[in-house]
Design a protein around this motif. Structure first.
Motif, short mmCIF file in Angstrom:
data_model
loop_
_atom_site.label_atom_id
_atom_site.label_comp_id
_atom_site.label_asym_id
_atom_site.label_seq_id
_atom_site.Cartn_x
_atom_site.Cartn_y
_atom_site.Cartn_z
N LYS A 177 0.87 -1.18 0.00
CA LYS A 177 0.00 0.00 0.00
C LYS A 177 0.91 1.23 0.00
CE LYS A 177 -3.60 2.23 2.84
NZ LYS A 177 -4.89 2.05 2.15
N LEU A 178 0.98 1.90 -1.15
CA LEU A 178 1.86 3.05 -1.30
C LEU A 178 1.04 4.34 -1.28
CD1 LEU A 178 4.24 1.77 -4.12
CD2 LEU A 178 4.57 1.68 -1.64
N VAL A 179 1.37 5.22 -0.34
CA VAL A 179 0.69 6.50 -0.19
C VAL A 179 1.76 7.57 -0.05
CG1 VAL A 179 -0.88 7.87 1.23
CG2 VAL A 179 -1.32 5.43 0.88
N SER A 180 1.68 8.63 -0.86
CA SER A 180 2.72 9.65 -0.85
C SER A 180 2.17 11.01 -0.42
CB SER A 180 3.36 9.78 -2.24
OG SER A 180 2.47 10.40 -3.15
N VAL A 181 3.06 11.86 0.06
CA VAL A 181 2.67 13.22 0.43
C VAL A 181 2.16 13.99 -0.79
CG1 VAL A 181 3.52 15.45 1.27
CG2 VAL A 181 4.15 13.34 2.47
N PRO A 182 2.90 14.01 -1.91
CA PRO A 182 2.36 14.77 -3.06
C PRO A 182 1.05 14.20 -3.60
CG PRO A 182 4.36 13.59 -3.68
CD PRO A 182 4.26 13.52 -2.19
N GLY A 183 0.92 12.87 -3.59
CA GLY A 183 -0.32 12.26 -4.06
C GLY A 183 -1.50 12.64 -3.19
N CYS A 184 -1.32 12.62 -1.88
CA CYS A 184 -2.40 12.99 -0.95
C CYS A 184 -2.72 14.48 -1.06
CB CYS A 184 -2.00 12.66 0.48
SG CYS A 184 -1.88 10.89 0.84
N GLU A 185 -1.70 15.31 -1.05
CA GLU A 185 -1.94 16.76 -1.11
C GLU A 185 -2.71 17.13 -2.36
OE1 GLU A 185 1.60 19.04 -0.71
OE2 GLU A 185 1.76 18.70 1.46
N ARG A 186 -2.35 16.53 -3.49
CA ARG A 186 -2.97 16.90 -4.75
C ARG A 186 -4.46 16.55 -4.77
NH1 ARG A 186 -0.05 15.03 -10.21
NH2 ARG A 186 -0.27 13.01 -9.16
N ILE A 187 -4.80 15.32 -4.35
CA ILE A 187 -6.21 14.92 -4.41
C ILE A 187 -7.03 15.64 -3.35
CG2 ILE A 187 -6.05 12.91 -2.87
CD1 ILE A 187 -8.08 13.20 -6.14
#
Length: 565
Positions: free
Chosen positions: A213-223
């Motif tokens: 399960k890969l979750v990133s700071v930029p991915g979360c911030e963007r969505i």
């Protein structure tokens, strides 16, 4: 597409103050009519608009889309898909054509036949050029063959083209489509590239497989920022975040924390968080309480289908996959091979996706005309089998019959359902992500083993003593877990153990509590120390299947504790 200022003035258009709003004016047989006062227009499409003018129109008024010949033609890619895909795509394209959308179409081949040709992602390499050039893709559902290492085409396109946001509007059309929730009107905004859908899986032992399960700071911030911007642009008042951070404290915990941080930048929008369990239950039981829902990839996939079904039918819902420079539009349902070729499928999901596409292209007038014709068709009781009912269906039709009914009503407006007004597209712009520097300190390592024990007896005590023998001078064994539960030291005999073991090693200089469980103070270890540990364990005949380094990042523990640790 819209009438120019001199032409409108000649026909007596209404002015607001000293400024005319030509983009919000559409042509009828009788007069120029501005939309209703104070409404956010095309709320269920990917557009943004608002007006202050007031006027009402009879349901019989004919709205005629006007195509501006001076504007460049919108060129899009499309794919017929598999199963019911060719039937519903044919129906949708016929409606787009009759509505005067002026699209230029490039067909690409995707799906099952392409998989069978040896392309494991379901798309031939030369089709990528067409997709990248056109930047807009209308896609029918496809069939992914089982087994054989085939990868999801949707996931491939979403990740390759950077389609970070999946937007799924859901609305009830009571009483013409039965639903228990007539006031239901929400949008699910789903993170589209990360989470468990990264597709990184391994079988590590004879009994255990894993999925990362890969979750990133930029991915979360963007969505998350996109969800708030979308809510603000559409006049929606609340954003609800769904996660499971009571269990997945780092991955879902990151998503929740960033949601709280970003929500502070939008004081005009109510922000709330719910654990996914109760959130999904409430979406099924009380969907009217929600407005915009933002969540991670897997949860979003599930709850968007739940919401579509409780609104009346999964077959009605379309979705937009939005990236910085590319967008894909599709129905949320699958290829339904059991009814393929029988002229039974409802094309509404793909049609609603196509209307979202038109809004994205700025063809808001055509989008509104089609949506109103579609709603009028529902009101008139022209239904496909999936939404037919004894009380409101006057004629049950097939795929093409439904499309013909929509075409016949182009220019008409619904009498009872809300009328969709043409809006003005304003693409959501997000700030570029700025990477931040962090400090990392290696404080240990989790070593994962495939171990069946002596004579097939999986005794954690035996394994723990063996590991302590080979820990060396720089490292010491802190614990052993099996499926996340501590089994050494001081485990319980009732705990069932598989052949998959996590063995946590930390520095011998680390300070543990009196029970040897929690670290009061972690000490740094060297990479050479952990490599030497692995070499010793391998020499002892232990099967190392993976390792995970334990870090402190910016002075904070960056790994979770084992259950019972």
């Amino acid at each position: 597409m819209y009438e120019e200022l001199p032409e409108v003035l000649a026909r007596g258009a209404i002015l607001t103050g000293s400024a005319l709003k030509p983009a919000l004016i559409f042509q009828t047989d009788h007069q120029v009519v501005p939309p209703e006062k104070g409404r956010y227009l095309c709320k269920d499409s990917f557009t943004i608009a608002k007006t202050n003018n007031t006027h009402k129109m009879d349901s019989k008024t004919q709205i005629k889309p006007k195509v501006d010949a001076r504007k460049p033609v919108n060129r899009i890619s499309y794919a017929m898909g598999d199963g019911i895909g060719p039937e519903i795509m044919e129906a949708v394209l016929s409606i787009l054509d009759r509505a005067g959308c002026g699209l230029s179409l490039d067909e690409i081949k995707i799906g099952e036949s392409v998989y069978r040709q040896g392309h494991l992602s379901g798309i031939a390499p030369d089709n990528w050029t067409t997709l990248r050039n056109n930047r807009i893709f209308l896609k029918a559902p496809i069939t992914t063959p089982q087994g054989g290492g085939y990868k999801s085409l949707n996931v491939t396109i979403r990740k390759t083209m950077g389609l970070f946001a999946n937007v799924r509007p859901v609305q009830a059309y009571v009483p013409f489509v039965p639903s228990h929730f007539p006031a239901m009107d929400l949008v699910v905004v789903r993170e589209n590239e990360e989470d468990l859908y990264a597709g990184i899986e391994h079988q590590q032992t004879g009994e255990v497989v894993q999925c990362l399960k890969l979750v990133s700071v930029p991915g979360c911030e963007r969505i998350l920022r996109y969800a708030f911007e979308f809510a603000r642009s559409q006049g929606r008042k609340k954003v609800t975040c769904l996660s499971k951070d009571n269990i997945m404290k780092l991955t879902d915990g990151l998503f929740h924390k960033l949601f709280q941080d970003i929500a502070e930048e939008y004081p005009d929008i109510q922000a709330e968080h719910k654990i996914i369990d109760i959130g999904a239950a409430l979406l099924a039981a009380e969907p009217e309480r929600f407005d915009v829902v933002v969540t991670l990839n897997l949860y979003g996939d599930i709850v968007s289908d739940i919401t579509a079904q409780v609104a009346g039918s999964v077959g009605l819902a379309g979705s937009a996959n939005i990236g910085q420079n590319f967008a894909m539009f599709e129905a949320i349902h699958g290829s339904a091979p059991d009814i393929a070729g029988k002229d039974m499928a409802n094309p509404s999901g793909l049609l609603n996706a196509a209307c979202m596409m038109l809004g994205h292209l700025g063809l808001n007038e055509q989008s509104a005309v089609i949506q109103n014709a579609w709603r009028k068709t529902l009101e008139d009781g022209i239904h496909t089998a999936d939404i037919a009912s004894g009380s409101h269906t006057r004629q049950q039709v097939g795929t093409q019959g439904f499309a013909q009914a929509v075409v016949q009503r182009i220019g008409e407006r619904p009498r009872n359902l809300a009328t969709v007004q043409p809006g003005v597209s304003k693409p959501i712009q997000l700030p570029a992500y700025v990477p931040t520097q962090v400090t990392k300190r290696l404080v240990g390592q989790d070593v994962f083993l495939h171990w069946n024990g002596a004579d097939g007896i999986r005794d954690p005590q035996q394994l723990g003593h063996l590991l302590e023998t080979h820990a060396g001078k720089a490292l010491k064994l802190k614990m052993v877990t099996n499926r996340g539960v501590k089994v050494y030291p001081e485990g319980f005999p009732e705990t069932f153990c598989t052949d998959h073991w996590r063995c946590r090693f930390v520095s011998t200089d680390s300070k543990l509590d009196a029970w040897g469980q929690s670290m009061i103070q972690a000490r740094e270890v060297s990479f050479q120390d952990v490599l030497a540990l692995q070499s010793r364990l391998n020499a002892a005949g232990l099967d190392i299947i993976k390792t995970e380094n334990l870090y402190e990042i910016n002075g904070e523990r960056a790994y979770t504790l084992g259950q019972g640790e």
